[in-house]
Every structure is written in structure tokens, then in C-alpha cells.
Design a protein around this motif. Structure first.
Motif, short mmCIF file in Angstrom:
data_model
loop_
_atom_site.label_atom_id
_atom_site.label_comp_id
_atom_site.label_asym_id
_atom_site.label_seq_id
_atom_site.Cartn_x
_atom_site.Cartn_y
_atom_site.Cartn_z
N GLN A 53 0.84 -1.20 0.00
CA GLN A 53 0.00 0.00 0.00
C GLN A 53 0.88 1.25 0.00
O GLN A 53 1.86 1.33 0.75
CB GLN A 53 -0.92 -0.01 1.23
N ARG A 54 0.53 2.23 -0.82
CA ARG A 54 1.36 3.43 -0.92
C ARG A 54 0.60 4.72 -0.59
O ARG A 54 1.23 5.72 -0.22
CB ARG A 54 1.96 3.55 -2.32
N ASP A 55 -0.72 4.74 -0.72
CA ASP A 55 -1.49 5.96 -0.51
C ASP A 55 -2.22 5.89 0.82
O ASP A 55 -2.97 4.94 1.08
CB ASP A 55 -2.48 6.15 -1.65
N PHE A 56 -2.04 6.93 1.64
CA PHE A 56 -2.63 6.96 2.98
C PHE A 56 -3.34 8.29 3.21
O PHE A 56 -2.82 9.35 2.88
CB PHE A 56 -1.55 6.74 4.04
N GLY A 57 -4.54 8.20 3.79
CA GLY A 57 -5.36 9.38 4.04
C GLY A 57 -5.40 9.73 5.51
O GLY A 57 -5.63 8.87 6.36
N GLU A 58 -5.18 11.00 5.81
CA GLU A 58 -5.16 11.48 7.19
C GLU A 58 -6.10 12.68 7.35
O GLU A 58 -6.21 13.52 6.46
CB GLU A 58 -3.73 11.89 7.58
N ASN A 59 -6.76 12.76 8.52
CA ASN A 59 -7.69 13.84 8.83
C ASN A 59 -7.14 14.85 9.83
O ASN A 59 -7.57 16.01 9.84
CB ASN A 59 -8.99 13.28 9.42
N TYR A 60 -6.23 14.41 10.68
CA TYR A 60 -5.79 15.22 11.80
C TYR A 60 -4.33 15.60 11.61
O TYR A 60 -3.45 14.73 11.59
CB TYR A 60 -6.00 14.46 13.11
N LEU A 61 -4.08 16.88 11.49
CA LEU A 61 -2.78 17.35 11.01
C LEU A 61 -1.64 16.97 11.95
O LEU A 61 -0.65 16.38 11.52
CB LEU A 61 -2.81 18.86 10.79
N GLN A 62 -1.73 17.33 13.23
CA GLN A 62 -0.61 17.10 14.14
C GLN A 62 -0.28 15.61 14.25
O GLN A 62 0.88 15.21 14.21
CB GLN A 62 -0.92 17.68 15.53
N PHE A 81 -4.34 14.53 2.51
CA PHE A 81 -5.11 15.15 3.58
C PHE A 81 -6.57 15.16 3.17
O PHE A 81 -6.93 15.70 2.12
CB PHE A 81 -4.63 16.57 3.88
N ILE A 82 -7.44 14.56 4.00
CA ILE A 82 -8.83 14.38 3.61
C ILE A 82 -9.81 15.00 4.61
O ILE A 82 -11.02 14.85 4.46
CB ILE A 82 -9.17 12.89 3.42
N GLY A 83 -9.29 15.72 5.61
CA GLY A 83 -10.16 16.30 6.63
C GLY A 83 -10.44 17.77 6.41
O GLY A 83 -9.88 18.40 5.50
N PRO A 84 -11.31 18.36 7.24
CA PRO A 84 -11.57 19.80 7.17
C PRO A 84 -10.28 20.60 7.38
O PRO A 84 -9.40 20.18 8.14
CB PRO A 84 -12.57 20.03 8.32
N ILE A 85 -10.18 21.73 6.69
CA ILE A 85 -8.94 22.51 6.72
C ILE A 85 -9.20 23.87 7.35
O ILE A 85 -10.02 24.66 6.85
CB ILE A 85 -8.38 22.70 5.30
N GLN A 86 -8.48 24.16 8.43
CA GLN A 86 -8.51 25.48 9.04
C GLN A 86 -7.36 26.31 8.47
O GLN A 86 -6.32 25.77 8.09
CB GLN A 86 -8.38 25.36 10.56
#
Length: 235
Positions: A53-62, A81-86
Motif C-alpha cells: 500500500q502506498r497511498d494513505f489518508g489522514e484527517n488530523y494534522l498534528q 489530507f482528507i479532513g476539514p482545513i482550518q
């Protein structure tokens, strides 16, 4: 999760993708599996990487930045990055991700463009569409899409790749297909003007088959790969 269980789950999901593609006359290579690794430890991501697996999705930046540091030896990994963006998160996202699926306003796109380091390729962007018009979800309407796409397409440090959506839950396969079909139609209309737009980021565990039937090129799968999430441990 025991050793090799993640690898087995990835194999199962890929098999399901292949079956769906065969049913709807799709090339299985045209559908990318995005492993949604939010709340999961770096060790689990490494195990998935070792399984191909090479592609990974994250929602939480830190949380994601910490995992990226631990996994910095995996130089061919692709972070989405797949989460809401501030607004205060755009600089780190622009510096540390290859894809952003959740752009839903011009201000965020402009900040990502301005803060993308010159030494990196343009940041791949999907515009998030609130396809079911849910007040609780982010995203623009289909009516707002042409104008925003036109502006973002002119930003030099971004590459507008396609659309993303999370439809409201549906109680039948045909009902699942309807919003995906509308999104696919919207992408096809944009492709007449922007041929480089090639991405539909649609479909999760519960509606992946319907998404593939309607042209999904990226399916976002988390629990089916990594198991249930424990949000109590998230920073």
C-alpha cells in the motif's frame, strides 16, 4: 491488530475492487485504494506499506505530521489530507502532503498555493462537493463548482485533479449511485475545459461498489483495513 492481518485486509479490499471493476467494465488499475489511517499508529501504516500500500489518508494534522516523521524512510509513500482545513493549518499541509481532497473555499486554496514550497511539485487538489446538501458537512454546491474550479486552475502551485464527496447514507444500491452519478457528470463537464482533471474521490466501505460503478478513481477505506478506530486516544 496481529501481524499480517492488515496485509490480509488489504488483499481482501483489493479483491473487492477488482470484482466491482469487472462487473462494471472498469480497469482495476484505474481505481486507487486510499488507506484511511487516521487515529492509527505509524506501525500499522508501515505494515500496510510492507503489503504494497502506498497511498494513505489522514484527517488530523498534528497526528499525521508525527507519523510522517516516524515513517520518513518510506520515501515513496503518498500522503493525502482528507479532513476539514482550518486556515492556520494550510502551511503544514502545503509542505507535507502530496494530495488534498477537502478544499471547499477559495481562501484555503490560495493559502495552499502561496505556502507550497517551490521545490515540490504542484499540490494535487480535489474540490469537496456537498453533494447531499447536508448542513453538517463541508463542501460547495455543484452550482458553485465552475467558478471555483476556474480560479483554482489558475493557481500555479496547485494542480486541480478532481472532485471529492461524502454523500448522505442511502438504503439501497441505486440510491447510493445517484449522488455519485451527479458528481461524475459534473466532472465530465469540467473535463471538457480542463482535460487534466481525472479524479473522483468517492466511495468508502459501505458504498464502494456504487462509487466504482459511477467512475470512482480513488476509494477511501479505513476500518476494513485497520480495524475499528479509538478516538479517545487522539491528540
Amino acid at each position: 491488530m496481529p501481524d499480517n492481518q492488515i496485509a490480509g485486509h488489504i488483499e481482501q479490499v483489493r479483491h473487492q475492487i477488482e470484482q466491482s471493476c469487472a462487473q462494471y467494465q472498469r480497469n482495476p488499475d484505474s481505481v486507487t485504494l486510499l488507506a484511511v489511517s487516521k487515529t492509527k499508529p505509524a506501525e500499522a501504516i508501515r505494515e500496510a506499506w510492507q503489503a504494497g500500500q502506498r497511498d494513505f489518508g489522514e484527517n488530523y494534522l498534528q497526528e499525521s505530521l508525527e507519523k510522517q516523521q516516524v515513517l520518513s524512510d518510506l520515501d515513496d509513500i503518498q500522503w493525502h489530507f482528507i479532513g476539514p482545513i482550518q486556515s492556520n493549518k494550510t502551511k503544514a499541509i502545503a509542505e507535507h502532503f502530496q494530495w488534498v481532497h477537502s478544499v471547499d473555499r477559495l481562501k484555503i486554496a490560495q493559502r495552499l498555493n502561496d505556502q507550497r514550497p517551490e521545490g515540490l511539485p504542484p499540490l494535487n487538489i480535489c474540490l469537496q462537493i456537498n453533494i447531499s446538501a447536508e448542513e453538517s458537512k463541508s463542501g460547495i454546491t455543484l452550482d458553485e463548482l465552475p467558478e471555483l474550479a476556474d480560479i483554482i486552475n489558475q493557481l500555479p502551485r496547485l494542480k486541480l485533479r478532481g472532485l471529492m464527496a461524502i454523500p448522505a447514507p442511502a438504503n439501497s444500491f441505486e440510491a447510493q449511485r445517484q449522488p455519485f452519478a451527479a458528481l461524475n457528470q459534473a466532472l465530465q463537464q469540467l473535463q471538457a475545459k480542463y482535460p487534466h482533471m481525472d479524479t473522483l474521490s468517492i466511495g468508502m466501505s459501505a458504498d464502494m461498489d456504487a462509487a466504482i460503478a459511477e467512475g470512482s478513481t480513488i476509494v477511501r477505506i479505513g476500518t476494513a483495513i485497520f480495524g475499528a478506530r479509538d478516538y479517545s486516544q487522539r491528540q
